[in-house]
Design a protein around this motif. Structure first.
Motif, PDB file in Angstrom:
ATOM      1  N   LEU A  62       0.832  -1.201   0.000  1.00  0.00           N
ATOM      2  CA  LEU A  62       0.000   0.000   0.000  1.00  0.00           C
ATOM      3  C   LEU A  62       0.866   1.249   0.000  1.00  0.00           C
ATOM      4  N   TYR A  63       0.416   2.244  -0.738  1.00  0.00           N
ATOM      5  CA  TYR A  63       1.132   3.511  -0.825  1.00  0.00           C
ATOM      6  C   TYR A  63       0.208   4.625  -0.361  1.00  0.00           C
ATOM      7  N   GLY A  64       0.407   5.073   0.857  1.00  0.00           N
ATOM      8  CA  GLY A  64      -0.381   6.186   1.354  1.00  0.00           C
ATOM      9  C   GLY A  64      -1.790   5.786   1.751  1.00  0.00           C
ATOM     10  N   ASP A  65      -2.576   6.774   2.103  1.00  0.00           N
ATOM     11  CA  ASP A  65      -3.934   6.569   2.599  1.00  0.00           C
ATOM     12  C   ASP A  65      -4.889   6.462   1.411  1.00  0.00           C
ATOM     13  N   ASP A  66      -4.922   5.283   0.802  1.00  0.00           N
ATOM     14  CA  ASP A  66      -5.721   5.060  -0.390  1.00  0.00           C
ATOM     15  C   ASP A  66      -7.035   4.398   0.006  1.00  0.00           C
ATOM     16  N   GLU A  67      -8.119   5.153   0.004  1.00  0.00           N
ATOM     17  CA  GLU A  67      -9.419   4.624   0.416  1.00  0.00           C
ATOM     18  C   GLU A  67      -9.878   3.500  -0.501  1.00  0.00           C
ATOM     19  N   ARG A  90       6.304   3.224   4.603  1.00  0.00           N
ATOM     20  CA  ARG A  90       6.696   4.094   5.712  1.00  0.00           C
ATOM     21  C   ARG A  90       5.794   3.793   6.904  1.00  0.00           C
ATOM     22  N   GLU A  91       6.191   4.248   8.068  1.00  0.00           N
ATOM     23  CA  GLU A  91       5.368   4.084   9.262  1.00  0.00           C
ATOM     24  C   GLU A  91       4.185   5.051   9.199  1.00  0.00           C
ATOM     25  N   ASP A  92       2.994   4.539   9.433  1.00  0.00           N
ATOM     26  CA  ASP A  92       1.791   5.367   9.392  1.00  0.00           C
ATOM     27  C   ASP A  92       0.755   4.741  10.326  1.00  0.00           C
ATOM     28  N   PRO A  93       0.852   5.043  11.634  1.00  0.00           N
ATOM     29  CA  PRO A  93      -0.037   4.395  12.617  1.00  0.00           C
ATOM     30  C   PRO A  93      -1.521   4.569  12.314  1.00  0.00           C
ATOM     31  N   ASP A  94      -1.924   5.751  11.844  1.00  0.00           N
ATOM     32  CA  ASP A  94      -3.334   5.985  11.558  1.00  0.00           C
ATOM     33  C   ASP A  94      -3.818   5.098  10.407  1.00  0.00           C
ATOM     34  N   PHE A  95      -2.981   4.993   9.385  1.00  0.00           N
ATOM     35  CA  PHE A  95      -3.352   4.164   8.245  1.00  0.00           C
ATOM     36  C   PHE A  95      -3.379   2.691   8.636  1.00  0.00           C
ATOM     37  N   VAL A  96      -2.442   2.259   9.461  1.00  0.00           N
ATOM     38  CA  VAL A  96      -2.414   0.871   9.932  1.00  0.00           C
ATOM     39  C   VAL A  96      -3.679   0.562  10.728  1.00  0.00           C
ATOM     40  N   ALA A  97      -4.093   1.509  11.569  1.00  0.00           N
ATOM     41  CA  ALA A  97      -5.306   1.309  12.362  1.00  0.00           C
ATOM     42  C   ALA A  97      -6.531   1.168  11.460  1.00  0.00           C
ATOM     43  N   GLU A  98      -6.601   1.998  10.420  1.00  0.00           N
ATOM     44  CA  GLU A  98      -7.720   1.919   9.486  1.00  0.00           C
ATOM     45  C   GLU A  98      -7.687   0.599   8.712  1.00  0.00           C
ATOM     46  N   ALA A 106      -1.832  -8.120   9.963  1.00  0.00           N
ATOM     47  CA  ALA A 106      -0.504  -7.664  10.378  1.00  0.00           C
ATOM     48  C   ALA A 106       0.020  -6.729   9.289  1.00  0.00           C
ATOM     49  N   TYR A 107       1.100  -6.018   9.625  1.00  0.00           N
ATOM     50  CA  TYR A 107       1.722  -5.186   8.601  1.00  0.00           C
ATOM     51  C   TYR A 107       3.230  -5.274   8.751  1.00  0.00           C
ATOM     52  N   ALA A 108       3.929  -4.923   7.663  1.00  0.00           N
ATOM     53  CA  ALA A 108       5.393  -4.958   7.672  1.00  0.00           C
ATOM     54  C   ALA A 108       5.907  -3.795   6.848  1.00  0.00           C
ATOM     55  N   ARG A 109       7.158  -3.465   7.059  1.00  0.00           N
ATOM     56  CA  ARG A 109       7.834  -2.479   6.228  1.00  0.00           C
ATOM     57  C   ARG A 109       8.456  -3.180   5.031  1.00  0.00           C
TER      58      ARG A 109
END
Length: 202
Positions: A62-67, A90-98, A106-109
């Motif tokens: 995923l690249y960025g906050d893509d709805e 990149r690290e993006d806690p808000d996007f990970v939560a969504e 789970a998520y990874a870098r």
């Protein structure tokens, strides 16, 4: 077949809109001893591949906050028989939560193979626990539905034939035995009006 970590090799579907980055991720997955079963350049292709190939796990980049991407992940998760992992640049806690709300386990870098393996080790047990809980809920719901159906049939017989609770159940049970059917089948027929049982002969 076991991988270099001593665990079973997984069939993993990969999805990334960047073909070059996709090859890198596929190499990382192979280095971990897993098998990329399908490579998709967009999430729609990934959804189709999951339906066709039923992989053990899906990794989407995923690249960025893509709805739109989040919507497709939710769709993928609804019929996938394995967990979905998000790979982020990149690290993006808000996007990970969504993403977690939409079904990511789970998520990874992207940068490290170790991060991907750690995400897999988190996702697979969580998925198994999720499946077990889902099955328990379905069994409970099924049992409650059967109970409600029998209670409804008993109520109909009690009113129609002036029976008490015990006698109504006995009527259903005896009819089930005599017709080689289950109590639930007979109860369903009574509840649907197809079998208002005759009065028993004294």
């Amino acid at each position: 077949m076991a991988n270099q970590n001593g665990t079973s090799a997984l069939r993993i579907l990969l999805a990334d809109q960047d073909p070059g980055a996709l090859k890198v991720t596929a190499g990382q997955v192979r280095a971990l001893g897993h098998v990329p079963t399908e490579i998709a350049v967009n999430l729609r292709e990934a959804a189709e591949a999951i339906a066709r190939d039923d992989p053990d796990l899906t990794i989407v980049v995923l690249y960025g906050d893509d709805e739109h991407a989040l919507d497709l992940i939710e769709e993928i998760n609804s019929y996938s028989s394995g967990p979905v992992i998000a790979l982020l640049d990149r690290e993006d806690p808000d996007f990970v939560a969504e993403a977690a709300e939409r079904g990511i386990f789970a998520y990874a870098r992207q940068e490290t193979t170790e991060s991907i393996q750690s995400a897999i080790e988190v996702a697979m047990p969580r998925w198994r626990e999720h499946q077990e809980l889902t099955e328990q809920v379905e069994r409970l719901e099924s049992a409650l539905q059967r109970r409600a159906l029998i209670e409804r049939a008993k109520g109909i017989l009690m009113e129609r034939h002036n029976l008490d609770d015990r006698a109504a159940f006995q009527r259903v049970r005896e009819h089930a035995r005599s017709t080689n059917r289950t109590v639930v089948d007979v109860a369903a027929a009574v509840a649907e009006g197809h079998a208002l049982l005759p009065k028993a002969h004294d």
